[in-house]
Design a protein around this motif. Structure first.
Motif, PDB file in Angstrom:
ATOM      1  N   ASN A 118     -41.189 -16.400   1.870  1.00  0.00           N
ATOM      2  CA  ASN A 118     -40.283 -17.307   2.559  1.00  0.00           C
ATOM      3  C   ASN A 118     -39.370 -18.016   1.556  1.00  0.00           C
ATOM      4  O   ASN A 118     -38.162 -18.110   1.751  1.00  0.00           O
ATOM      5  N   TYR A 119     -39.943 -18.488   0.475  1.00  0.00           N
ATOM      6  CA  TYR A 119     -39.161 -19.153  -0.572  1.00  0.00           C
ATOM      7  C   TYR A 119     -38.179 -18.170  -1.217  1.00  0.00           C
ATOM      8  O   TYR A 119     -37.016 -18.505  -1.450  1.00  0.00           O
ATOM      9  N   ALA A 120     -38.650 -16.959  -1.503  1.00  0.00           N
ATOM     10  CA  ALA A 120     -37.793 -15.956  -2.140  1.00  0.00           C
ATOM     11  C   ALA A 120     -36.595 -15.617  -1.249  1.00  0.00           C
ATOM     12  O   ALA A 120     -35.463 -15.490  -1.740  1.00  0.00           O
ATOM     13  N   LEU A 121     -36.823 -15.478   0.053  1.00  0.00           N
ATOM     14  CA  LEU A 121     -35.707 -15.187   0.955  1.00  0.00           C
ATOM     15  C   LEU A 121     -34.721 -16.349   1.012  1.00  0.00           C
ATOM     16  O   LEU A 121     -33.509 -16.133   1.030  1.00  0.00           O
ATOM     17  N   ASP A 122     -35.216 -17.571   1.044  1.00  0.00           N
ATOM     18  CA  ASP A 122     -34.320 -18.730   1.025  1.00  0.00           C
ATOM     19  C   ASP A 122     -33.511 -18.766  -0.273  1.00  0.00           C
ATOM     20  O   ASP A 122     -32.313 -19.028  -0.265  1.00  0.00           O
ATOM     21  N   PHE A 123     -34.179 -18.515  -1.388  1.00  0.00           N
ATOM     22  CA  PHE A 123     -33.510 -18.506  -2.693  1.00  0.00           C
ATOM     23  C   PHE A 123     -32.437 -17.423  -2.737  1.00  0.00           C
ATOM     24  O   PHE A 123     -31.301 -17.672  -3.130  1.00  0.00           O
ATOM     25  N   LEU A 124     -32.798 -16.220  -2.322  1.00  0.00           N
ATOM     26  CA  LEU A 124     -31.839 -15.117  -2.343  1.00  0.00           C
ATOM     27  C   LEU A 124     -30.692 -15.344  -1.367  1.00  0.00           C
ATOM     28  O   LEU A 124     -29.540 -15.021  -1.670  1.00  0.00           O
ATOM     29  N   ALA A 125     -30.995 -15.910  -0.196  1.00  0.00           N
ATOM     30  CA  ALA A 125     -29.940 -16.171   0.790  1.00  0.00           C
ATOM     31  C   ALA A 125     -28.933 -17.180   0.247  1.00  0.00           C
ATOM     32  O   ALA A 125     -27.746 -17.104   0.552  1.00  0.00           O
ATOM     33  N   HIS A 128     -28.179 -17.539  -3.020  1.00  0.00           N
ATOM     34  CA  HIS A 128     -27.459 -16.974  -4.157  1.00  0.00           C
ATOM     35  C   HIS A 128     -26.766 -15.639  -3.873  1.00  0.00           C
ATOM     36  O   HIS A 128     -25.866 -15.251  -4.617  1.00  0.00           O
ATOM     37  N   VAL A 129     -27.203 -14.923  -2.837  1.00  0.00           N
ATOM     38  CA  VAL A 129     -26.653 -13.592  -2.549  1.00  0.00           C
ATOM     39  C   VAL A 129     -26.132 -13.588  -1.113  1.00  0.00           C
ATOM     40  O   VAL A 129     -26.917 -13.606  -0.164  1.00  0.00           O
ATOM     41  N   PRO A 130     -24.810 -13.574  -0.952  1.00  0.00           N
ATOM     42  CA  PRO A 130     -24.236 -13.637   0.401  1.00  0.00           C
ATOM     43  C   PRO A 130     -24.741 -12.539   1.340  1.00  0.00           C
ATOM     44  O   PRO A 130     -24.934 -12.776   2.525  1.00  0.00           O
ATOM     45  N   PHE A 131     -24.996 -11.338   0.820  1.00  0.00           N
ATOM     46  CA  PHE A 131     -25.486 -10.253   1.660  1.00  0.00           C
ATOM     47  C   PHE A 131     -26.836 -10.608   2.292  1.00  0.00           C
ATOM     48  O   PHE A 131     -27.064 -10.372   3.479  1.00  0.00           O
ATOM     49  N   VAL A 132     -27.718 -11.191   1.517  1.00  0.00           N
ATOM     50  CA  VAL A 132     -29.034 -11.586   2.033  1.00  0.00           C
ATOM     51  C   VAL A 132     -28.876 -12.697   3.061  1.00  0.00           C
ATOM     52  O   VAL A 132     -29.551 -12.710   4.087  1.00  0.00           O
ATOM     53  N   SER A 133     -27.958 -13.609   2.801  1.00  0.00           N
ATOM     54  CA  SER A 133     -27.698 -14.690   3.756  1.00  0.00           C
ATOM     55  C   SER A 133     -27.260 -14.133   5.101  1.00  0.00           C
ATOM     56  O   SER A 133     -27.673 -14.613   6.157  1.00  0.00           O
ATOM     57  N   ARG A 134     -26.415 -13.102   5.078  1.00  0.00           N
ATOM     58  CA  ARG A 134     -25.970 -12.497   6.339  1.00  0.00           C
ATOM     59  C   ARG A 134     -27.125 -11.810   7.070  1.00  0.00           C
ATOM     60  O   ARG A 134     -27.119 -11.710   8.292  1.00  0.00           O
ATOM     61  N   LEU A 135     -28.108 -11.327   6.331  1.00  0.00           N
ATOM     62  CA  LEU A 135     -29.266 -10.689   6.960  1.00  0.00           C
ATOM     63  C   LEU A 135     -30.220 -11.706   7.578  1.00  0.00           C
ATOM     64  O   LEU A 135     -30.799 -11.460   8.632  1.00  0.00           O
ATOM     65  N   THR A 136     -30.401 -12.835   6.911  1.00  0.00           N
ATOM     66  CA  THR A 136     -31.404 -13.798   7.369  1.00  0.00           C
ATOM     67  C   THR A 136     -30.863 -14.856   8.321  1.00  0.00           C
ATOM     68  O   THR A 136     -31.605 -15.380   9.134  1.00  0.00           O
ATOM     69  N   ASP A 137     -29.588 -15.210   8.196  1.00  0.00           N
ATOM     70  CA  ASP A 137     -28.995 -16.244   9.039  1.00  0.00           C
ATOM     71  C   ASP A 137     -27.761 -15.692   9.728  1.00  0.00           C
ATOM     72  O   ASP A 137     -26.787 -15.343   9.054  1.00  0.00           O
TER      73      ASP A 137
END
Length: 157
Positions: free
Chosen positions: A80-87, A89-98
């Protein structure tokens, strides 16, 4: 009937397991999850659901040790922390999670395609407008459904 009214584990063991899991989960929620549950995204909700299952095994037993459950919860918290951190710092991950904000109304007119997509009725839109102090779409420049499920209304001047 006798089996239903007996402890399968000693009450002392249940007390220790319940207490340990309570304090462990309290620390996880305090230091890992976001402070405001209104901003919880899909990964946060998934984490909470999985957390409940992992904690149940640690509190009740069922052949699993308290350490097994604590380790599993720590793994879930780390993801959970890793996904928040990556979201962050990495716009692509942010688009996947939020999900992005979704336009529901533009220049006083509803965007019906987006309303259908999210199963939002015009009555729900009107209710949200009333909560913003508006009596209709006439004064709406833009209206969005935010990733946290709340409505944002930008008014015309």
């Amino acid at each position: 009937m006798d089996e239903l009214l007996r402890f399968s584990l000693s009450p002392l063991e249940l007390l220790v397991r319940g207490t340990a899991m309570y304090w462990f989960l309290l620390c996880i929620f305090r230091f890992v999850l976001r402070r405001d549950f209104g901003t919880a995204g899909v990964p946060d909700l998934l984490f909470v659901v999985l957390l409940g299952d992992a904690a149940q095994n640690g509190m009740i037993g069922e052949g699993h040790t308290l350490l097994d459950s604590a380790f599993l919860i720590a793994v879930l918290a780390a993801w959970n922390y890793a996904l928040d951190f990556l979201a962050y710092h990495v716009p692509f991950v942010s688009r996947l999670t939020d999900p992005p904000a979704l336009l529901l109304a533009k220049d006083g007119r509803l965007v019906h395609r987006n309303l259908r997509k999210e199963h939002i009725t015009p009555d729900e839109v009107e209710s949200a407008l009333r909560s913003e102090g508006l009596d209709g779409l006439a004064r709406v420049r833009r209206m969005y459904l935010e990733p946290d499920g709340k409505f944002t209304v930008l008014k015309r001047r």
